[in-house]
Write an enzyme that holds these catalytic residues in place. Structure first.
Site, mmCIF file in Angstrom:
data_model
loop_
_atom_site.group_PDB
_atom_site.id
_atom_site.type_symbol
_atom_site.label_atom_id
_atom_site.label_comp_id
_atom_site.label_asym_id
_atom_site.label_seq_id
_atom_site.Cartn_x
_atom_site.Cartn_y
_atom_site.Cartn_z
ATOM 1 N N ASP A 48 -4.412 1.613 4.115
ATOM 2 C CA ASP A 48 -4.923 0.329 4.590
ATOM 3 C C ASP A 48 -4.976 0.355 6.116
ATOM 4 O O ASP A 48 -3.940 0.487 6.777
ATOM 5 C CB ASP A 48 -4.019 -0.808 4.112
ATOM 6 C CG ASP A 48 -4.639 -2.188 4.341
ATOM 7 O OD1 ASP A 48 -5.671 -2.271 5.034
ATOM 8 O OD2 ASP A 48 -4.081 -3.179 3.830
ATOM 9 N N LYS A 59 -8.989 2.028 2.429
ATOM 10 C CA LYS A 59 -9.543 0.766 2.948
ATOM 11 C C LYS A 59 -9.544 0.836 4.466
ATOM 12 O O LYS A 59 -8.484 0.961 5.086
ATOM 13 C CB LYS A 59 -8.725 -0.427 2.455
ATOM 14 C CG LYS A 59 -9.353 -1.766 2.825
ATOM 15 C CD LYS A 59 -8.689 -2.917 2.081
ATOM 16 C CE LYS A 59 -7.332 -3.270 2.644
ATOM 17 N NZ LYS A 59 -6.725 -4.429 1.958
ATOM 18 N N ASP A 90 0.844 -1.190 0.000
ATOM 19 C CA ASP A 90 0.000 0.000 0.000
ATOM 20 C C ASP A 90 0.885 1.249 0.000
ATOM 21 O O ASP A 90 2.106 1.169 0.173
ATOM 22 C CB ASP A 90 -0.890 0.017 1.245
ATOM 23 C CG ASP A 90 -1.620 -1.299 1.457
ATOM 24 O OD1 ASP A 90 -2.366 -1.700 0.550
ATOM 25 O OD2 ASP A 90 -1.428 -1.924 2.521
ATOM 26 N N ASP A 149 -1.470 -2.129 -4.351
ATOM 27 C CA ASP A 149 -2.631 -2.554 -3.555
ATOM 28 C C ASP A 149 -3.485 -1.333 -3.227
ATOM 29 O O ASP A 149 -4.109 -0.771 -4.111
ATOM 30 C CB ASP A 149 -2.162 -3.303 -2.316
ATOM 31 C CG ASP A 149 -3.262 -4.159 -1.686
ATOM 32 O OD1 ASP A 149 -4.127 -4.655 -2.423
ATOM 33 O OD2 ASP A 149 -3.258 -4.334 -0.452
ATOM 34 N N ASP A 150 -3.517 -0.877 -1.994
ATOM 35 C CA ASP A 150 -4.391 0.225 -1.589
ATOM 36 C C ASP A 150 -3.608 1.509 -1.337
ATOM 37 O O ASP A 150 -2.404 1.485 -1.073
ATOM 38 C CB ASP A 150 -5.143 -0.153 -0.306
ATOM 39 C CG ASP A 150 -5.990 -1.400 -0.471
ATOM 40 O OD1 ASP A 150 -6.835 -1.414 -1.385
ATOM 41 O OD2 ASP A 150 -5.795 -2.364 0.297
#
Length: 598
Positions: free
Chosen positions: A435, A476, A407, A431-432
């Site tokens: 997170d 997220k 992330d 990914d994010d």
């Protein structure tokens, strides 16, 4: 940083602070925004992606960028001469390029000199100053050229090599150039000079904007990390100095710098370590050990030397969970102005408490760029990292080989209360963007505040790489049906590969207010359960169809969620995204060149 009108690597100047005008590290693999004049140019790999000019016979090979309206600014780049084709060969940078043949330049010559010149054509070259520095082909040097009023000043590796007054050009673009030489360029940054000093801002700020009044942040109580003054624009007396060529046994003075590992144990509470500009190549994790603490009133500071950019490069590491870059396990530290890249795991991992991480960049690491978490599996919950402030920082191009862990920023699994992310930018991670994941094994984490921040293009790296396994969310906010009452306010999510903002199985009461989400591939806002409170949020679609927002919780008519059409507030968010950090550190976001209020 493709697709942005501005980027935000912070570089200060000795007499003033800097607001970034332009930045390019070529990690996108492209140089399409540059304008070429002569030479043979290409983006190649030399440890990282760099821009190379490969001809040693070109009379004057140049690449231009920026604006002809730029006046007073500081230009910095890493420069390496590869080969000199003749005795008059040179490689360097240029500022105030009023035309293709009128500019100031700082160059490295085949004779080992650094020379500052006013160039007005091949028959009108005025040398403003020079120094013999023993520069040689095959070695990276950090060049900086300041053009402030009529004063033209050049630096190499942080050391002034020449300064003079000249009035040939008052404005112009930046340029990279070679003459009868081949060379490489990386980490190009142009920064305008400003007069105010940045500092880690106090909790719940009202950011200053020039375009329109700023709304008062939601008055939700937020645990406040204790902030400390930013490093001065003049070096603090009694500081310890570190340089890429420092040695463990050196005195740690400006003229006899030491190493970072040696310096970390030399300062008392209130002390400062200055890292000179340049690249520090490491194969082992650098750890600020637990117990090596400052105090709430006298932090220990690890700072970039004013006007320079230290890059901690861990490219020698393989991808492995033990191979973090910088570990901050101590408390009451202030880490300022450094770049951490290519670590085998996290770029920066914070396990201490009451720390301030300010104006740092984490990029190209093999796990999350900057993560908060416990020091060890035996660390009790009461000692999980708490009351940390991450402010005015950037994290991008972080990617693990599995494509599902890296992330931009994370405060997940094992963090305490009072951690705050403010004015931060996360983009182009595999990914994010953020997170805040929790899992049953470790239980709930402390509530985290994310405010006045930006997350975009998650799931796609700047070079276009994607991974099927990545979650690709902007923000997220949970995991494993564990309730945590985070505060998420005044943020923007843009063009993310899945959701903009997602509860991610957090059934708690999340405060979600004054956020904007645009063009997420699935939902802009995805909250399938819980008792979260939604106020003044805006959801827009311009180029990506996606799905209707799903909102479960307390949502009133102040929100404009997407249910098939844009609300009235979406008119402010059309056009290309741009962003920069203002001189005081707050984040400025523009759409179509127009600033918006966060």
């Amino acid at each position: 940083m493709a697709g942005l009108t501005a980027a935000a690597m912070f570089v200060a100047a000795p007499a003033a602070l800097a607001a970034t005008l332009f930045s390019d590290n070529f990690e996108s693999g492209l140089a399409s925004s540059w304008s070429k004049s002569g030479g043979t140019w290409a983006v190649v790999t030399d440890g990282s992606q760099v821009l190379q000019e490969s001809s040693t016979t070109s009379d004057l090979a140049r690449q231009f960028n920026g604006s002809n309206s730029w006046t007073d600014y500081s230009l910095q780049a890493r420069v390496k001469a590869l080969a000199f084709g003749s005795s008059d060969g040179l490689v360097g940078i240029a500022a105030r390029a009023a035309s293709s043949s009128k500019f100031y330049r700082l160059v490295l010559t085949s004779g080992g000199q650094a020379v500052v010149q006013a160039y007005a054509g091949s028959t009108s070259i005025t040398t403003l100053g020079s120094a013999s520095i023993g520069a040689s082909a095959g070695t990276w040097y950090t060049l900086r050229l300041d053009v402030i009023g009529s004063v033209i000043t050049g630096y190499v590796n942080g050391q002034q090599v020449a300064s003079a007054t000249d009035t040939m050009a008052s404005s112009g673009r930046l340029a990279l150039q070679t003459f009868h030489a081949s060379g490489e360029f990386d980490d190009v940054t142009a920064s305008s000079t400003v007069t105010s000093s940045p500092s880690p801002t106090s909790a719940s700020p009202t950011p200053t904007r020039t375009s329109s009044p700023t709304p008062t942040p939601t008055p939700t109580p937020t645990p406040t990390p204790t902030s400390s003054p930013s490093p001065s624009t003049s070096p603090t007396s009694g500081a310890v100095y570190v340089a890429p060529n420092g040695s463990d046994g050196a005195a740690g003075t400006l003229s006899a710098p030491t190493t970072l590992t040696s310096a970390l144990t030399r300062i008392a509470a209130g002390g400062t370590i200055y890292m000179r500009g340049g690249t520090y190549n490491y194969a082992q994790t650098i750890t600020i050990a637990q117990g090596n603490d400052g105090t709430s009133s006298a932090r220990k500071t690890l700072s970039a030397y004013p006007g320079e950019t230290p890059v901690l490069d861990f490219s020698a590491m393989i991808e492995n969970s033990a191979n973090r870059g910088l570990q901050l396990f101590a408390s009451c530290w202030h880490v300022y102005g450094i770049v951490v890249q290519h670590a085998g795991d996290n770029g920066i991992y914070v396990g201490g408490s009451n720390d301030v991480i300010e104006r740092v960049v984490t990029r190209g690491n093999h796990d999350t760029g900057l993560q908060l978490g416990r020091i060890a599996s035996t660390t009790p919950n009461s000692q999980w990292p708490a009351n940390n402030l991450v402010v005015s920082s950037e994290s991008y191009d972080n990617a693990d080989s599995g494509g599902e862990n890296a992330d931009g920023f994370a405060a997940k699994l094992t963090v305490g209360t009072g951690n705050v992310f403010r004015y931060d930018v996360s983009h182009n991670n595999i990914d994010d963007g953020w997170d805040l994941f929790t899992k049953t094994d470790t239980g709930a984490i402390g509530p985290v505040t994310i405010e006045y921040s930006l997350s975009y293009d998650q799931g796609t790296l700047t070079n276009g790489t994607q991974a099927a396994n990545g979650d690709k969310n902007g923000f997220k906010l949970g995991g494993d049906d564990i309730p945590v009452n985070h505060i998420v306010r005044h943020n923007i999510a843009y063009n993310n590969g899945k959701h903009g903002f997602t509860y991610n199985s957090n059934p708690g009461t999340i405060t979600v207010s004054n956020n904007v989400s645009i063009d997420s591939v699935e939902r802009n806002f995805a909250f399938d359960e819980g008792t979260s409170v939604f106020r003044n949020n805006t959801s827009c679609r311009f180029n990506v169809s996606g799905s209707n927002d799903k909102i479960v919780g307390d949502a009133d008519s102040s929100n404009q969620f997407w249910t098939g059409t844009n609300g009235s507030r979406c008119s402010a968010y059309g056009g290309a995204l741009g962003w920069s950090f203002a001189s005081d550190g707050h984040l400025v976001v523009t759409f179509g060149g127009n600033p918006v209020t966060l």
